[in-house]
Design a protein around this motif. Structure first.
Motif, mmCIF file in Angstrom:
data_model
loop_
_atom_site.group_PDB
_atom_site.id
_atom_site.type_symbol
_atom_site.label_atom_id
_atom_site.label_comp_id
_atom_site.label_asym_id
_atom_site.label_seq_id
_atom_site.Cartn_x
_atom_site.Cartn_y
_atom_site.Cartn_z
ATOM 1 N N ASP A 1 115.235 47.023 47.854
ATOM 2 C CA ASP A 1 116.558 46.852 48.461
ATOM 3 C C ASP A 1 117.282 48.181 48.626
ATOM 4 N N VAL A 2 116.912 49.156 47.821
ATOM 5 C CA VAL A 2 117.679 50.406 47.731
ATOM 6 C C VAL A 2 117.256 51.359 48.843
ATOM 7 N N PRO A 3 118.203 51.815 49.663
ATOM 8 C CA PRO A 3 117.844 52.693 50.785
ATOM 9 C C PRO A 3 117.557 54.115 50.330
ATOM 10 N N TYR A 4 116.872 54.867 51.183
ATOM 11 C CA TYR A 4 116.787 56.319 51.051
ATOM 12 C C TYR A 4 118.060 56.874 51.672
ATOM 13 N N THR A 5 118.810 57.658 50.923
ATOM 14 C CA THR A 5 120.090 58.144 51.437
ATOM 15 C C THR A 5 119.995 59.586 51.917
ATOM 16 N N ASP A 6 120.875 59.918 52.806
ATOM 17 C CA ASP A 6 121.017 61.286 53.307
ATOM 18 C C ASP A 6 122.500 61.647 53.244
ATOM 19 N N PRO A 7 122.871 62.584 52.323
ATOM 20 C CA PRO A 7 121.999 63.419 51.494
ATOM 21 C C PRO A 7 121.424 62.651 50.305
ATOM 22 N N ALA A 8 120.383 63.230 49.722
ATOM 23 C CA ALA A 8 119.720 62.595 48.582
ATOM 24 C C ALA A 8 120.417 62.896 47.269
ATOM 25 N N THR A 9 121.555 63.577 47.338
ATOM 26 C CA THR A 9 122.262 63.982 46.128
ATOM 27 C C THR A 9 123.338 62.982 45.732
ATOM 28 N N GLU B 1 124.679 40.874 50.481
ATOM 29 C CA GLU B 1 124.034 40.062 51.511
ATOM 30 C C GLU B 1 122.848 40.811 52.111
ATOM 31 N N PRO B 2 121.808 40.070 52.534
ATOM 32 C CA PRO B 2 120.645 40.721 53.161
ATOM 33 C C PRO B 2 121.012 41.587 54.363
ATOM 34 N N ALA B 3 122.013 41.174 55.141
ATOM 35 C CA ALA B 3 122.419 41.962 56.309
ATOM 36 C C ALA B 3 122.981 43.313 55.889
ATOM 37 N N LEU B 4 123.687 43.338 54.770
ATOM 38 C CA LEU B 4 124.244 44.599 54.264
ATOM 39 C C LEU B 4 123.124 45.522 53.805
ATOM 40 N N ILE B 5 122.122 44.961 53.155
ATOM 41 C CA ILE B 5 120.967 45.751 52.710
ATOM 42 C C ILE B 5 120.250 46.351 53.912
ATOM 43 N N ALA B 6 120.040 45.533 54.937
ATOM 44 C CA ALA B 6 119.338 46.000 56.136
ATOM 45 C C ALA B 6 120.124 47.108 56.833
ATOM 46 N N GLN B 7 121.447 46.983 56.894
ATOM 47 C CA GLN B 7 122.274 48.001 57.541
ATOM 48 C C GLN B 7 122.206 49.324 56.790
ATOM 49 N N ALA B 8 122.279 49.263 55.456
ATOM 50 C CA ALA B 8 122.217 50.481 54.646
ATOM 51 C C ALA B 8 120.874 51.176 54.817
ATOM 52 N N GLN B 9 119.799 50.402 54.871
ATOM 53 C CA GLN B 9 118.481 51.001 55.026
ATOM 54 C C GLN B 9 118.300 51.605 56.421
ATOM 55 N N GLU B 10 118.843 50.947 57.424
ATOM 56 C CA GLU B 10 118.715 51.449 58.792
ATOM 57 C C GLU B 10 119.422 52.778 58.978
ATOM 58 N N HIS B 11 120.574 52.938 58.327
ATOM 59 C CA HIS B 11 121.390 54.133 58.534
ATOM 60 C C HIS B 11 121.308 55.129 57.377
ATOM 61 N N SER B 12 120.401 54.914 56.435
ATOM 62 C CA SER B 12 120.233 55.820 55.277
ATOM 63 C C SER B 12 121.556 56.073 54.570
ATOM 64 N N MET B 13 122.285 55.000 54.332
ATOM 65 C CA MET B 13 123.591 55.098 53.692
ATOM 66 C C MET B 13 123.588 54.313 52.384
#
Length: 318
Positions: free
Chosen positions: A177-185, A73-85
């Motif tokens: 759609d794909v977030p930047y994650t922390d950590p990047a590994t 869902e778009p809301a899930l994508i937005a949440q992941a991007q907001e929190h880098s998860m």
């Protein structure tokens, strides 16, 4: 010949032009992997197992043509991007479609000559296992909690079905759609560990290093000469095996697959170089170089993560 870019050159490029993520294309992905496994089986100490996996991956390719998974869902994508998860952490986002895929794989393996005789009871147990027990086993496989012999035997089959469903879902995403994650590994799509990294050739990806997810098969960019486990740039070195046919201890190294070691966290993860062999495939070449793992077992470096199609009772490095 393509020239491999050095880390400083990569960072100097316009980042908007770098393919940050390579989303899987399941049909070609599994076809290429099966062919590579069959090729590397010849003369390999674990050749029989590689031939079995080549048969399993061909079944994955067939199943990938019919599987249908739900897009996030778009809301899930937005949440992941907001929190880098990660977008869809694997253990908590197992699509029910995986049961149908598992049944298709089991049917494809029925009577296949490449299947080891000792695996037949495991295949039968999976055929008759209730869906809720299958789901519990799937979550154990995804998080690496494999302590019972029957779980270890079933794990490659279960993971193969999960790979098809997760790869299908990842293939339906857009790069944006794909977030930047922390950590990047960790994989930005499913949060799983990379099985290996690969130096790509061709087009905009030429000379770039990508980490390859062992679950959803997504790849994400990481600069070279950087630890893929702790992200340190200090004390990163490369170790390899002698080239085939070399009798000298100090003879030329096989540079297609090397162990990238880190003196900071004392782990290693393999890196496959397509410039040395354009057919190199990260998961398949990782499996085919088990001898390199045995050699690394004599050093102080621990393997950073396991290959999902070769489960071990001992977990990876912390």
């Amino acid at each position: 010949m393509q020239r491999i870019l050095q880390p400083g050159e990569i960072e100097a490029l316009d980042r908007t032009n770098l393919p940050r993520v390579r989303l899987p294309q399941p049909a070609s992905l599994f076809a290429d992997r099966a062919a590579r496994l069959a090729q590397k089986a010849e003369g390999n100490p674990i050749g029989d197992y590689l031939r079995f996996l080549a048969r399993l991956v061909r079944a994955q390719q067939q199943a990938a043509g019919t599987v249908q998974t739900a897009a996030p869902e778009p809301a899930l994508i937005a949440q992941a991007q907001e929190h880098s998860m990660p977008l869809l952490p694997a253990a908590s986002h197992v699509d029910p479609a995986w049961h149908r895929v598992l049944d298709e794989l089991l049917a494809a393996l029925d009577g296949a000559t490449e299947v080891p005789e000792a695996l037949h009871p495991t295949l039968q147990a999976l055929r008759t296992m209730p869906f809720d027990e299958r789901d519990t086993l799937a979550r154990r496989v995804l998080v690496g909690l494999l302590t019972e012999p029957q779980d270890l035997a079933a794990a490659p089959i279960v993971m193969a079905a999960l790979q098809v469903t997760f790869a299908d879902r990842a293939s339906r995403l857009q790069e944006s759609d794909v977030p930047y994650t922390d950590p990047a590994t960790i994989c930005p799509v499913c949060g799983s560990a990379p099985v290996a990294s690969v130096l790509r050739i061709g087009g905009r990806e030429a000379g770039l290093r990508y980490l390859h997810c062992g679950v959803c098969c997504t790849e994400w960019h990481m600069v070279r000469v950087k630890c893929t486990h702790c992200e340190s740039t200090k004390g990163v070195r490369y170790q390899g095996m002698q080239s085939e046919g070399s009798d000298q201890k100090d003879g030329p190294k096989d540079e297609v697959v090397l162990a990238e070691t880190c003196d900071q966290c004392h782990t290693y993860r393999k890196i496959a170089n397509q410039e040395k062999d354009p057919l190199a495939e990260p998961l398949a070449d990782d499996l085919a170089t088990l001898l390199l793992d045995l050699l690394m077992g004599e050093t102080d470096y621990a393997r950073a993560s396991m290959n999902p199609l070769l489960p071990m009772s001992e977990g990876p490095a912390e």
